[in-house]
Design a protein around this motif. Structure first.
Motif, short mmCIF file in Angstrom:
data_model
loop_
_atom_site.label_atom_id
_atom_site.label_comp_id
_atom_site.label_asym_id
_atom_site.label_seq_id
_atom_site.Cartn_x
_atom_site.Cartn_y
_atom_site.Cartn_z
N VAL A 136 0.86 -0.96 0.24
CA VAL A 136 0.06 0.34 0.71
C VAL A 136 1.17 1.01 0.04
CG1 VAL A 136 -1.57 1.01 0.89
CG2 VAL A 136 -2.14 -1.24 1.39
N VAL A 137 0.04 2.08 -0.69
CA VAL A 137 1.42 3.63 -0.67
C VAL A 137 0.81 4.52 -0.57
CG1 VAL A 137 2.50 4.94 -2.63
CG2 VAL A 137 2.59 2.33 -2.20
N ILE A 138 0.64 5.45 0.52
CA ILE A 138 0.46 5.80 0.83
C ILE A 138 0.51 7.58 1.49
CG2 ILE A 138 -1.95 6.79 2.65
CD1 ILE A 138 -1.54 4.48 3.71
N GLU A 139 0.78 8.46 -0.01
CA GLU A 139 1.17 10.15 0.48
C GLU A 139 0.42 10.87 1.58
OE1 GLU A 139 2.36 13.17 -1.95
OE2 GLU A 139 0.90 12.01 -3.14
N TYR A 140 0.48 11.46 2.23
CA TYR A 140 -0.36 11.66 3.58
C TYR A 140 -0.04 13.39 3.84
CZ TYR A 140 1.64 9.31 6.69
OH TYR A 140 2.85 8.11 7.09
N ASP A 141 -0.54 14.42 4.41
CA ASP A 141 0.39 14.91 4.82
C ASP A 141 -0.13 15.40 6.85
OD1 ASP A 141 0.46 16.64 3.08
OD2 ASP A 141 -1.12 17.79 2.83
N ILE A 142 0.55 15.36 7.57
CA ILE A 142 0.81 15.14 8.52
C ILE A 142 0.98 16.47 9.41
CG2 ILE A 142 3.70 14.32 8.83
CD1 ILE A 142 2.23 12.32 11.12
N LEU A 143 0.17 17.00 10.08
CA LEU A 143 0.72 18.01 11.25
C LEU A 143 0.65 17.56 12.24
CD1 LEU A 143 0.25 21.75 12.09
CD2 LEU A 143 -2.08 21.20 12.55
N ILE A 144 2.25 18.32 13.37
CA ILE A 144 2.59 18.08 14.46
C ILE A 144 2.82 19.48 15.49
CG2 ILE A 144 4.37 17.11 15.26
CD1 ILE A 144 4.67 14.62 13.05
N ARG A 145 1.95 19.43 16.49
CA ARG A 145 2.35 20.20 17.09
C ARG A 145 3.11 19.93 18.49
NH1 ARG A 145 -2.12 22.16 16.83
NH2 ARG A 145 -1.86 23.81 14.79
N GLY A 146 3.64 20.12 19.22
CA GLY A 146 5.16 19.86 19.84
C GLY A 146 4.58 19.90 21.13
N ARG A 147 4.20 20.12 22.40
CA ARG A 147 4.30 20.08 24.01
C ARG A 147 4.91 21.13 24.18
NH1 ARG A 147 0.49 17.59 26.11
NH2 ARG A 147 0.59 15.49 24.90
N ARG A 148 3.92 22.33 24.58
CA ARG A 148 4.51 23.91 25.12
C ARG A 148 5.80 23.72 26.29
NH1 ARG A 148 3.69 28.38 23.11
NH2 ARG A 148 1.95 27.70 22.30
N HIS A 149 6.40 24.37 26.61
CA HIS A 149 7.39 23.99 27.06
C HIS A 149 6.97 25.17 28.40
CE1 HIS A 149 9.49 20.41 25.24
NE2 HIS A 149 9.23 21.32 24.26
N GLU A 150 7.97 25.08 29.34
CA GLU A 150 8.22 25.99 30.03
C GLU A 150 8.59 26.76 29.92
OE1 GLU A 150 9.32 27.29 34.61
OE2 GLU A 150 8.46 25.30 34.41
N GLY A 151 7.99 28.47 29.91
CA GLY A 151 9.05 29.72 29.16
C GLY A 151 9.31 30.07 27.64
N ALA A 152 7.87 29.10 26.98
CA ALA A 152 7.80 28.96 25.66
C ALA A 152 6.39 30.46 25.58
CB ALA A 152 7.32 27.69 24.63
N PRO A 153 7.00 31.65 24.60
CA PRO A 153 5.96 32.58 25.21
C PRO A 153 4.19 32.00 23.94
CG PRO A 153 6.70 32.39 22.55
CD PRO A 153 7.62 30.67 23.76
N ASP A 154 3.86 32.45 24.69
CA ASP A 154 1.85 31.92 24.40
C ASP A 154 1.55 32.72 23.18
OD1 ASP A 154 1.67 30.46 26.94
OD2 ASP A 154 1.29 32.68 27.45
N GLY A 155 0.49 31.69 22.41
CA GLY A 155 -0.08 32.41 21.58
C GLY A 155 1.03 32.48 20.64
N THR A 156 2.48 31.05 19.60
CA THR A 156 2.65 31.71 19.23
C THR A 156 2.25 29.53 18.68
OG1 THR A 156 4.31 30.62 20.38
CG2 THR A 156 4.43 32.93 19.30
N ASP A 157 2.42 29.80 16.91
CA ASP A 157 2.66 28.56 16.36
C ASP A 157 4.20 28.25 15.82
OD1 ASP A 157 0.95 26.50 16.22
OD2 ASP A 157 -0.18 27.82 14.16
N ALA A 158 4.99 28.02 17.14
CA ALA A 158 6.62 27.80 16.79
C ALA A 158 6.56 26.34 16.54
CB ALA A 158 7.58 28.47 17.65
N ASP A 159 6.08 25.47 17.76
CA ASP A 159 5.85 24.89 17.65
C ASP A 159 5.23 22.89 17.28
OD1 ASP A 159 7.03 24.41 20.02
OD2 ASP A 159 6.38 24.46 21.19
N ARG A 160 4.49 24.41 15.88
CA ARG A 160 3.49 23.47 15.21
C ARG A 160 4.83 23.52 13.71
NH1 ARG A 160 0.66 24.71 10.09
NH2 ARG A 160 -1.13 24.11 10.13
N GLN A 161 4.93 21.70 13.43
CA GLN A 161 4.92 21.96 12.07
C GLN A 161 4.74 20.24 10.82
OE1 GLN A 161 7.97 19.61 14.21
NE2 GLN A 161 9.74 20.94 13.55
#
Length: 141
Positions: A87-112
């Motif tokens: 089976v061959v599957i081409e797909y998009d995957i969205l990964i959002r990392g866990r927010r770490h202490e001290g990370a700015p709020d309201g950013t999408d920096a951890d989104r890939q």
């Protein structure tokens, strides 16, 4: 059932399971590895073996609750092809990392977002090998 897509529901289940691993309350779902993966299954990413066998798969998927807030494998897939037990599957995957202490709020920096092309080999109704290449999705639709 269309014989040309006999595994499509199976992969919907696999990807739903993977997405659910991020929920810290779902840690027991690692036991579901046996439902989808053969005992000697391998994951090969960009030519490198990332996991071989159930214990390595357990370690591989076990990091999801710690590292990721969300993993979303998007459907419909960009490409879905079956030929026998391949089976061959081409797909998009969205990964959002866990927010770490001290990370700015309201950013999408951890989104890939990635585009994945994966070739799955199925043996006795379970994934025996997943060979994949990934790339960062940058602005394409």
């Amino acid at each position: 059932m269309n014989a040309n897509v006999r595994y499509q529901d199976f992969f919907h289940g696999v990807f739903t399971w993977i997405s659910g691993l991020c929920d810290a309350g779902n840690r027991g779902t690692l036991d579901d590895i046996h439902r989808f993966w053969a005992a000697d299954a391998r994951i090969i990413t960009c030519g490198h073996v990332r996991a071989a066998g159930v214990e390595e798969l357990r370690k591989h998927f076990g990091i999801y609750p710690q590292q990721y807030e969300a993993v979303e494998i998007r459907e419909p897939y960009c490409t879905y092809l079956e030929s026998g037990d391949e089976v061959v599957i081409e797909y998009d995957i969205l990964i959002r990392g866990r927010r770490h202490e001290g990370a700015p709020d309201g950013t999408d920096a951890d989104r890939q977002e990635f585009r994945v092309m994966a070739i799955f080999s199925i043996t006795d109704g379970k994934i025996s090998e997943m060979r994949q290449v990934t790339g960062v999705k940058a602005g394409d639709a």
